[in-house]
Motif scaffolding. Structure first.
Motif, PDB file in Angstrom:
ATOM      1  N   ALA A   1      41.460  40.552  40.867  1.00 38.63           N
ATOM      2  CA  ALA A   1      41.721  39.116  40.901  1.00 38.63           C
ATOM      3  C   ALA A   1      43.181  38.826  40.568  1.00 38.63           C
ATOM      4  CB  ALA A   1      40.796  38.407  39.910  1.00 38.63           C
TER       5      ALA A   1
ATOM      6  N   PHE B   1      39.048  34.508  43.835  1.00 37.05           N
ATOM      7  CA  PHE B   1      37.806  33.955  43.295  1.00 37.05           C
ATOM      8  C   PHE B   1      36.595  34.817  43.663  1.00 37.05           C
ATOM      9  CE2 PHE B   1      40.402  30.169  42.768  1.00 37.05           C
ATOM     10  CZ  PHE B   1      40.007  29.769  41.501  1.00 37.05           C
TER      11      PHE B   1
ATOM     12  N   VAL C   1      36.637  37.150  40.854  1.00 34.40           N
ATOM     13  CA  VAL C   1      36.151  36.481  39.638  1.00 34.40           C
ATOM     14  C   VAL C   1      34.627  36.424  39.645  1.00 34.40           C
ATOM     15  CG1 VAL C   1      36.059  34.276  38.405  1.00 34.40           C
ATOM     16  CG2 VAL C   1      38.248  35.132  39.266  1.00 34.40           C
TER      17      VAL C   1
ATOM     18  N   GLU D   1      32.108  38.430  37.073  1.00 26.96           N
ATOM     19  CA  GLU D   1      31.287  37.637  36.161  1.00 26.96           C
ATOM     20  C   GLU D   1      29.841  37.522  36.627  1.00 26.96           C
ATOM     21  OE1 GLU D   1      33.208  33.891  35.604  1.00 26.96           O
ATOM     22  OE2 GLU D   1      35.004  34.770  34.670  1.00 26.96           O
TER      23      GLU D   1
END
Length: 228
Positions: free
Chosen positions: A5, A52, A55, A59
C-alpha cells in the motif's frame, strides 16, 4: 502498485503530481497535448485505488478490496483501451489519413472496455483479487473468458493501446509505442504471476515518456503549424 500500500500511494503522489503539472503545461502550450498529458494523472489515480486494495487485503476488509479493485480495473479495462487511441486521434494532424482510424479504434476500445468492466460492476463475485508471490493478482476472473480465450482478449487489448501510437504521424509518439512494447515484453517474460498489476505499474511509469515529449514540445518539429 503490486508491492504494498505504501509504495502504491507513493507512486500515486508522484504520478498525480507530474500529471497535473504537465497538464498545465499542455494547456498553455497546445491543447492537443492535453489527452496525452492526462495519462500520467490517470495512472496515478489508478495506483491510488490499488493502494486501497492492499489496505483491504491487509485488514481483511472485503468491501475496501471490492471498491479499490473496481477503481483499479476501471482504468485497466475501461479507460486505457479508449484513452490511448483517443489521445493519438486528438494529437494527429487533421489532414492525416490515419486520424479516422484512431477514432474508430477509440470507439472499439469503448465497446471492448464496457464488455470487460460492466459485468464486474453488476456481479461483485467476479471481482477476485489474490496475493500471488507477494503481489496483487487480478487474473482469475474476466467476463470475456466466457466468450473468447484469454489470449485473444489480451491481444485485442494490447493492439488497442500500442497500434495507435505506433501509427502516429509523430516520430516521438511512435517511440512511446516502443516504450509500451518494452513494458509488455518485460511483463510477459518475468511477471506472469501478477501481470495485470505489474503492467499497470510499468505502463504508468512509461507515461513519463509523454511528459518528456510535451515538455520538449517534440511534435512542433514535425508539425510546426500546429505546435510551434
Amino acid at each position: 502498485m503490486c508491492l504494498s500500500a505504501q509504495v502504491s500511494f507513493a507512486a500515486s503522489v508522484f504520478l498525480v503530481g507530474g500529471g497535473t503539472a504537465i497538464s498545465i503545461v499542455a494547456l498553455q502550450r497546445n491543447k492537443r497535448y492535453l489527452p496525452l498529458a492526462l495519462m500520467p494523472l490517470f495512472a496515478g489515480l489508478q495506483q491510488f485505488t490499488e493502494g486501497f486494495v492492499w489496505v483491504g487485503m491487509n485488514e481483511n476488509d472485503p468491501l475496501t478490496v471490492l471498491w479499490g479493485a473496481m477503481g483499479f480495473i476501471f482504468f485497466t479495462w475501461f479507460i486505457w483501451p479508449i484513452w490511448v487511441p483517443f489521445s493519438v486521434y486528438v494529437l494527429e494532424p487533421d489532414e492525416s489519413s490515419r486520424k479516422r482510424l484512431f477514432l474508430i479504434m477509440a470507439v472499439i476500445g469503448l465497446i471492448f472496455g464496457l464488455l470487460l468492466y460492466i459485468p464486474h460492476g453488476l456481479d461483485s463475485s467476479m471481482v477476485v483479487v489474490e496475493i500471488n508471490n507477494q503481489s496483487l493478482a487480478y487474473e482469475k476472473s474476466m467476463w470475456l473468458d466466457f466468450m473468447m480465450p484469454r489470449w485473444l482478449t489480451n491481444t485485442i487489448y494490447v493492439t488497442l493501446i500500442t497500434l495507435p501510437p505506433a501509427l502516429s504521424h509523430y516520430k516521438h509518439v511512435r517511440h512511446f509505442a516502443l516504450t509500451l512494447v518494452a513494458v509488455i515484453v518485460v511483463d510477459i517474460a518475468f511477471l506472469q504471476y501478477a501481470y495485470i498489476s505489474f503492467f499497470c505499474l510499468l505502463a504508468g511509469l512509461a507515461t513519463l515518456h509523454l511528459v518528456y515529449i510535451i515538455l520538449t514540445n517534440k511534435c512542433a518539429r514535425e508539425c510546426p503549424e500546429l505546435f510551434a
